[in-house]
Write an enzyme that holds these catalytic residues in place. Structure first.
Site, PDB file in Angstrom:
ATOM      1  CE  LYS A 101      -6.034  13.073   1.263  1.00  0.00           C
ATOM      2  NZ  LYS A 101      -4.792  12.310   1.008  1.00  0.00           N
TER       3      LYS A 101
ATOM      4  CD  GLU B  97       3.791   9.009  16.219  1.00  0.00           C
ATOM      5  OE1 GLU B  97       3.570   9.996  15.489  1.00  0.00           O
ATOM      6  OE2 GLU B  97       2.909   8.219  16.570  1.00  0.00           O
TER       7      GLU B  97
ATOM      8  CB  CYS C 251      -1.247   6.052  16.356  1.00  0.00           C
ATOM      9  SG  CYS C 251      -2.637   4.935  16.417  1.00  0.00           S
TER      10      CYS C 251
ATOM     11  CD  GLU D 194      -8.721   8.818  17.772  1.00  0.00           C
ATOM     12  OE1 GLU D 194      -7.681   8.685  18.455  1.00  0.00           O
ATOM     13  OE2 GLU D 194      -9.854   8.602  18.221  1.00  0.00           O
TER      14      GLU D 194
HETATM   15  P1  NAD Z   1      -0.173  12.809   7.920  1.00  0.00           P
HETATM   16  O1  NAD Z   1      -0.691  13.771   8.904  1.00  0.00           O
HETATM   17  O2  NAD Z   1       0.952  13.202   7.069  1.00  0.00           O
HETATM   18  O3  NAD Z   1      -1.333  12.395   6.885  1.00  0.00           O
HETATM   19  C1  NAD Z   1      -2.568  11.920   7.331  1.00  0.00           C
HETATM   20  C2  NAD Z   1      -3.610  12.261   6.277  1.00  0.00           C
HETATM   21  O4  NAD Z   1      -3.723  13.675   6.189  1.00  0.00           O
HETATM   22  C3  NAD Z   1      -3.288  11.778   4.872  1.00  0.00           C
HETATM   23  O5  NAD Z   1      -4.467  11.366   4.229  1.00  0.00           O
HETATM   24  C4  NAD Z   1      -2.752  13.029   4.207  1.00  0.00           C
HETATM   25  O6  NAD Z   1      -2.908  13.024   2.810  1.00  0.00           O
HETATM   26  C5  NAD Z   1      -3.617  14.095   4.835  1.00  0.00           C
HETATM   27  N1  NAD Z   1      -3.052  15.444   4.816  1.00  0.00           N
HETATM   28  C6  NAD Z   1      -1.755  15.821   4.743  1.00  0.00           C
HETATM   29  N2  NAD Z   1      -1.656  17.167   4.738  1.00  0.00           N
HETATM   30  C7  NAD Z   1      -2.916  17.645   4.823  1.00  0.00           C
HETATM   31  C8  NAD Z   1      -3.470  18.956   4.899  1.00  0.00           C
HETATM   32  N3  NAD Z   1      -2.706  20.055   4.851  1.00  0.00           N
HETATM   33  N4  NAD Z   1      -4.811  19.078   5.022  1.00  0.00           N
HETATM   34  C9  NAD Z   1      -5.599  17.976   5.089  1.00  0.00           C
HETATM   35  N5  NAD Z   1      -5.136  16.721   5.008  1.00  0.00           N
HETATM   36  C10 NAD Z   1      -3.811  16.550   4.888  1.00  0.00           C
HETATM   37  O7  NAD Z   1       0.102  11.498   8.728  1.00  0.00           O
HETATM   38  P2  NAD Z   1       0.722  10.144   8.171  1.00  0.00           P
HETATM   39  O8  NAD Z   1       2.168  10.373   8.004  1.00  0.00           O
HETATM   40  O9  NAD Z   1      -0.073   9.641   7.026  1.00  0.00           O
HETATM   41  O10 NAD Z   1       0.410   9.148   9.378  1.00  0.00           O
HETATM   42  C11 NAD Z   1       1.250   9.017  10.435  1.00  0.00           C
HETATM   43  C12 NAD Z   1       0.731   9.741  11.638  1.00  0.00           C
HETATM   44  O11 NAD Z   1      -0.610   9.342  11.924  1.00  0.00           O
HETATM   45  C13 NAD Z   1       1.507   9.405  12.892  1.00  0.00           C
HETATM   46  O12 NAD Z   1       1.733  10.552  13.648  1.00  0.00           O
HETATM   47  C14 NAD Z   1       0.581   8.447  13.647  1.00  0.00           C
HETATM   48  O13 NAD Z   1       0.815   8.365  14.993  1.00  0.00           O
HETATM   49  C15 NAD Z   1      -0.741   8.989  13.303  1.00  0.00           C
HETATM   50  N6  NAD Z   1      -1.809   7.978  13.481  1.00  0.00           N
HETATM   51  C16 NAD Z   1      -2.667   8.102  14.538  1.00  0.00           C
HETATM   52  C17 NAD Z   1      -3.643   7.143  14.765  1.00  0.00           C
HETATM   53  C18 NAD Z   1      -4.598   7.253  15.927  1.00  0.00           C
HETATM   54  O14 NAD Z   1      -5.634   6.615  15.901  1.00  0.00           O
HETATM   55  N7  NAD Z   1      -4.298   8.045  16.955  1.00  0.00           N
HETATM   56  C19 NAD Z   1      -3.741   6.059  13.909  1.00  0.00           C
HETATM   57  C20 NAD Z   1      -2.854   5.964  12.853  1.00  0.00           C
HETATM   58  C21 NAD Z   1      -1.892   6.953  12.652  1.00  0.00           C
END
Ligand code: NAD
Length: 479
Positions: free
Chosen positions: A173, A381, A282, A248
């Site tokens: 997804k 963050e 991240c 992650e």
């Molecule tokens: P997010 O948590 O909003 O979304 C991530 C994914 O989760 C998306 O595909 C989204 O559609 C899905 N999602 C949202 N709500 C959901 C739910 N209720 N159930 C299941 N899936 C759901 O994060 P974002 O805004 O897309 O990304 C930014 C965040 O990701 C930052 O905090 C960043 O640090 C983190 N990140 C971490 C890493 C790592 O490897 N540690 C890498 C990249 C990004």
């Protein structure tokens, strides 16, 4: 205007009710495509297709054949690097160099894990003579992958290539803001010979398609990359089915600059660590801790680098591209307003290209100085190109500040003192520590992951392969 469809069982299909989500170009703010807005029924079909593949052709493929297929996919992805980079750039606003690096990285993941498929060995265990005991590393079965928008190609590569290499069938997804490159990758993989159902991609909103995937009882493992809040929700949904999760999540990663550091070498790295991908990384180096004796010198020289940085439209290959969307821009601006209200001084701002389109989501890099270590700007963050500079006196104080957030993802240390390099490496709370560099060019070989609100489990390298397997012990009594 193109409407992109789901990829299920090697076929393209719309959401069953035809609903879609708009796709915006972050450089202009304009809608240029649509994706399918899927939910539980499309996720259900994808999980079923993956299960069928796992129990059929894909699951029964010999490791050497699976290896050759993944290597063929790696080559096919390399053959399409320009096309993938262009799609990623339009969809996420990545500057040209970054988009290309990400497109190369996804191919590299398939190359690395393709070569590892037939090297995932179990063990034999010394035990009383009448037994032979061995361990088998088996795939989980159907793995779910929830991907964020900031590095879609890279994060897809590191988790899906490893999961497939270990023999799992995958349901992905992607984030609603960044699906296009992954859908094209799926098409390329099918053209390269991936059997139907081994990889399925279902697009849609997080609280619809994402939530349906996290809660699906037919999933055997979930790899989630995203924010701590969503990670917690995914974990809770998976717990109802006793499904293991790898998380992650975010970071507030520090770089520690000691007075004996090679400052000239550090400065461009300190800048790049926070402006790469407009700070939406991240592992961004979002705090710089500088020993007091050199603090004003380093902040002053770093400020010159910030002022010289160029922000603009992705295709102009600036140092800093647009943020992903208006919501993200608003979030970063709110943090900067808080800095202003708290009397935190701005040491420097970058420049916005005069031809940057008015509708784009631009935030120039900002260097904040003397940020109190406990302030939310130095704790939370921001996920934008905002760097907090903080002075320290001693190693102990540096460690206390560095380890003093809820996160623990990555850290950088700049010092020439060998003893201090190891002391810091051992005491920093981080899954990766970089000494006199930051990120080591992000090699696929290097295990990556965090602790605390940065999550748990490891992706990348061989560690990820083990994470996509479960261990079975077989004890044979032969007398
Ligand atoms: P997010 O948590 O909003 O979304 C991530 C994914 O989760 C998306 O595909 C989204 O559609 C899905 N999602 C949202 N709500 C959901 C739910 N209720 N159930 C299941 N899936 C759901 O994060 P974002 O805004 O897309 O990304 C930014 C965040 O990701 C930052 O905090 C960043 O640090 C983190 N990140 C971490 C890493 C790592 O490897 N540690 C890498 C990249 C990004």
């Amino acid at each position: 205007m193109t409407t992109y469809m789901n990829f299920i069982d090697n076929e393209w299909s719309a959401a069953y009710d035809g609903r879609t989500v708009e796709v915006l170009d972050p450089s202009t703010g304009e809608v240029f495509a649509h994706i399918a807005r899927s939910g539980g029924s499309e996720i259900g079909r994808a999980v079923q297709a993956a299960r069928h593949a796992f129990e059929g052709d894909w699951g029964n493929m010999a490791p050497a054949a699976r290896s050759r297929l993944l290597l063929r996919i790696a080559q096919a992805l390399l053959d399409h690097v320009d096309e993938l980079a262009a799609l990623e750039q339009r969809d996420t606003g990545k500057p040209t160099r970054q988009a290309r690096a990400d497109a190369l990285a996804v191919a590299r993941y398939f190359e690395f894990y393709g070569g590892a498929v037939d090297k995932i060995h179990g063990q034999t265990i010394p035990y009383p003579q009448e037994f032979t005991v061995l361990t088998l590393r088996e795939p989980h079965g159907v793995t779910g992958h929830i991907v964020p928008w900031n590095y879609p190609l890279q994060i897809f590569g590191r988790s899906v290539a490893a999961a497939l290499a270990a023999g799992n069938a995958c349901v992905v997804k992607p984030a609603e803001d960044a699906c296009l490159s992954l859908l094209r990758v799926a098409g390329i993989m099918a053209e390269a010979g991936l059997p139907p159902g081994a990889l399925n991609i279902v697009t849609g909103l997080g609280n619809e398609a994402g939530a349906a995937l996290a809660a699906h009882p037919g999933i055997d493992h979930i790899s989630f990359t995203g924010s701590p809040q969503t990670g917690q929700a995914v974990q809770q949904a998976a717990a109802a089915n006793f499904v293991p999760v790898t998380l992650e999540l975010g970071g507030k990663s520090p770089q520690l600059v000691f007075s004996d550091a090679d400052i000239e070498a550090a400065l461009p790295v300190l800048l790049n660590a926070i402006i790469q991908n407009a700070g939406q990384t991240c592992s961004a180096g979002s705090r710089v801790l500088v020993q007091r004796a050199i603090y004003s010198d380093v902040v002053g020289r770093l400020a010159e680098h910030f002022k010289a940085s160029r922000t603009g439209a992705a295709a102009d290959d600036p140092d800093c591209g647009p943020l992903i969307n208006a919501r993200q821009l608003g979030r970063v601006q709110a943090y900067l307003q808080d800095a202003d209200a708290s009397g935190i001084s701005v040491a420097a701002r970058g420049q916005l290209d005069s031809n940057a389109p008015a509708g784009g989501f631009y935030q120039v890099p900002v260097l904040l100085s003397d940020v109190p270590a406990e302030h939310r700007l130095a704790q939370e963050e921001i996920f934008g190109p905002v760097l907090c500079a903080i002075p320290f006196d001693t190693e102990e104080e540096a460690l206390r500040i560095a380890n003093g957030t809820p996160y623990g993802l990555v850290a950088g240390v700049w010092t020439q003192d060998g003893g201090r390099q190891f002391r810091m490496a051992r005491k920093l709370r981080a899954g990766q520590v970089f000494i006199n560099n930051y990120g080591a060019a992000g090699g696929v070989e290097l295990p990556f992951g965090g602790s605390g609100q940065s999550g748990y489990g490891r992706e990348k390298g061989f560690e990820a392969l083990y994470g996509f397997t479960r261990l079975k012990t077989v004890a044979l009594r032969h007398g």
